[in-house]
Scaffold this motif. Structure first.
Motif, PDB file in Angstrom:
ATOM      1  N   VAL A  34       0.869  -1.169  -0.045  1.00  0.00           N
ATOM      2  CA  VAL A  34       0.047   0.192   0.142  1.00  0.00           C
ATOM      3  C   VAL A  34       0.881   1.196  -0.106  1.00  0.00           C
ATOM      4  N   HIS A  35       0.503   2.118  -0.937  1.00  0.00           N
ATOM      5  CA  HIS A  35       1.111   3.329  -0.843  1.00  0.00           C
ATOM      6  C   HIS A  35       0.227   4.750  -0.815  1.00  0.00           C
ATOM      7  N   GLY A  36       0.473   5.682   0.065  1.00  0.00           N
ATOM      8  CA  GLY A  36      -0.329   6.749   0.487  1.00  0.00           C
ATOM      9  C   GLY A  36      -0.267   7.608  -0.679  1.00  0.00           C
ATOM     10  N   GLY A  37       0.857   7.812  -1.852  1.00  0.00           N
ATOM     11  CA  GLY A  37       0.568   8.811  -2.653  1.00  0.00           C
ATOM     12  C   GLY A  37       1.799   9.624  -2.692  1.00  0.00           C
ATOM     13  N   ARG A  38       2.373   9.813  -1.457  1.00  0.00           N
ATOM     14  CA  ARG A  38       3.520  10.734  -1.138  1.00  0.00           C
ATOM     15  C   ARG A  38       4.811  10.338  -1.993  1.00  0.00           C
ATOM     16  N   ARG A  39       5.347  11.366  -2.743  1.00  0.00           N
ATOM     17  CA  ARG A  39       6.663  10.978  -3.410  1.00  0.00           C
ATOM     18  C   ARG A  39       7.861  11.963  -2.969  1.00  0.00           C
ATOM     19  N   GLY A  40       7.374  13.031  -2.119  1.00  0.00           N
ATOM     20  CA  GLY A  40       8.495  14.203  -1.469  1.00  0.00           C
ATOM     21  C   GLY A  40       7.939  15.228  -1.821  1.00  0.00           C
ATOM     22  N   ASP A  59       1.986  16.617  -2.155  1.00  0.00           N
ATOM     23  CA  ASP A  59       1.473  15.017  -2.191  1.00  0.00           C
ATOM     24  C   ASP A  59       0.740  14.863  -1.006  1.00  0.00           C
ATOM     25  N   PRO A  60      -0.355  13.687  -1.331  1.00  0.00           N
ATOM     26  CA  PRO A  60      -1.011  13.015  -0.397  1.00  0.00           C
ATOM     27  C   PRO A  60      -0.517  12.057   0.304  1.00  0.00           C
ATOM     28  N   GLY A  61      -1.258  11.795   1.534  1.00  0.00           N
ATOM     29  CA  GLY A  61      -0.989  10.307   2.215  1.00  0.00           C
ATOM     30  C   GLY A  61       0.545   9.878   2.403  1.00  0.00           C
ATOM     31  N   ASP A  62       1.435  10.587   3.508  1.00  0.00           N
ATOM     32  CA  ASP A  62       2.804  10.195   3.497  1.00  0.00           C
ATOM     33  C   ASP A  62       2.575   8.762   4.506  1.00  0.00           C
ATOM     34  N   LEU A  63       1.974   7.771   4.188  1.00  0.00           N
ATOM     35  CA  LEU A  63       2.151   6.521   4.732  1.00  0.00           C
ATOM     36  C   LEU A  63       1.980   5.335   3.707  1.00  0.00           C
ATOM     37  N   ALA A  64       2.810   4.515   4.009  1.00  0.00           N
ATOM     38  CA  ALA A  64       3.099   3.244   3.020  1.00  0.00           C
ATOM     39  C   ALA A  64       3.079   2.014   3.929  1.00  0.00           C
ATOM     40  N   VAL A  65       2.734   0.792   3.193  1.00  0.00           N
ATOM     41  CA  VAL A  65       3.056  -0.416   3.906  1.00  0.00           C
ATOM     42  C   VAL A  65       3.687  -1.242   3.258  1.00  0.00           C
ATOM     43  N   PRO A  66       5.104  -1.418   3.468  1.00  0.00           N
ATOM     44  CA  PRO A  66       6.039  -2.504   2.911  1.00  0.00           C
ATOM     45  C   PRO A  66       5.560  -3.916   3.153  1.00  0.00           C
ATOM     46  N   GLU A  67       5.814  -4.937   2.454  1.00  0.00           N
ATOM     47  CA  GLU A  67       5.419  -6.169   2.672  1.00  0.00           C
ATOM     48  C   GLU A  67       6.621  -6.959   2.649  1.00  0.00           C
TER      49      GLU A  67
END
Length: 126
Positions: free
Chosen positions: A61-67, A71-79
């Protein structure tokens, strides 16, 4: 249990960041940490469990923030590519932030790729 057992070191290309496990196959981090995941390899390491080594991972899951600032959503879920035997972090119930608990932030600021000195603070009680 040591709090270091519940934090992760995530490397994605030239980015190094922190996160924490929320299950045996999911880690929560900031999206900007994995912003190069479309072209760079991701690894997740568990400093409190060096015996696990760095585990290859993909972004579930990637919240869309690239820096960029807007940018939206500075959350991500690495698996991680395999289940890891770590105790996931537990989320506090709503309202717990008013209980006077100690807060610790851990990260890998520029120039401190092995981890910086974590700032601490105390959440005021009601």
């Amino acid at each position: 249990m040591s709090t270091s057992a519940r934090h992760t070191r995530i490397v994605c290309g030239r980015e190094v960041g922190a996160g924490f496990p929320v299950s045996a196959r999911r880690v929560l981090t900031c999206a900007h940490v994995v912003r190069f995941s479309d072209t760079a390899e991701i690894t997740v390491a568990f400093p409190g469990r060096r015996d696990l080594g760095a585990v290859p991972a993909s972004v579930a899951v990637h919240g869309g923030r690239r820096g960029a600032a807007a940018d939206p959503g500075d959350l991500a879920v690495p698996e991680p590519a395999r289940e890891v035997d770590v105790t996931p972090a537990a989320f506090a119930p709503p309202g717990a932030e008013h209980g006077g608990a100690e807060l610790v932030a851990y990260g890998f600021p520029h120039g401190y790729d092995r981890g910086g000195s974590p700032p601490t603070g105390r959440c005021p009680g009601r």
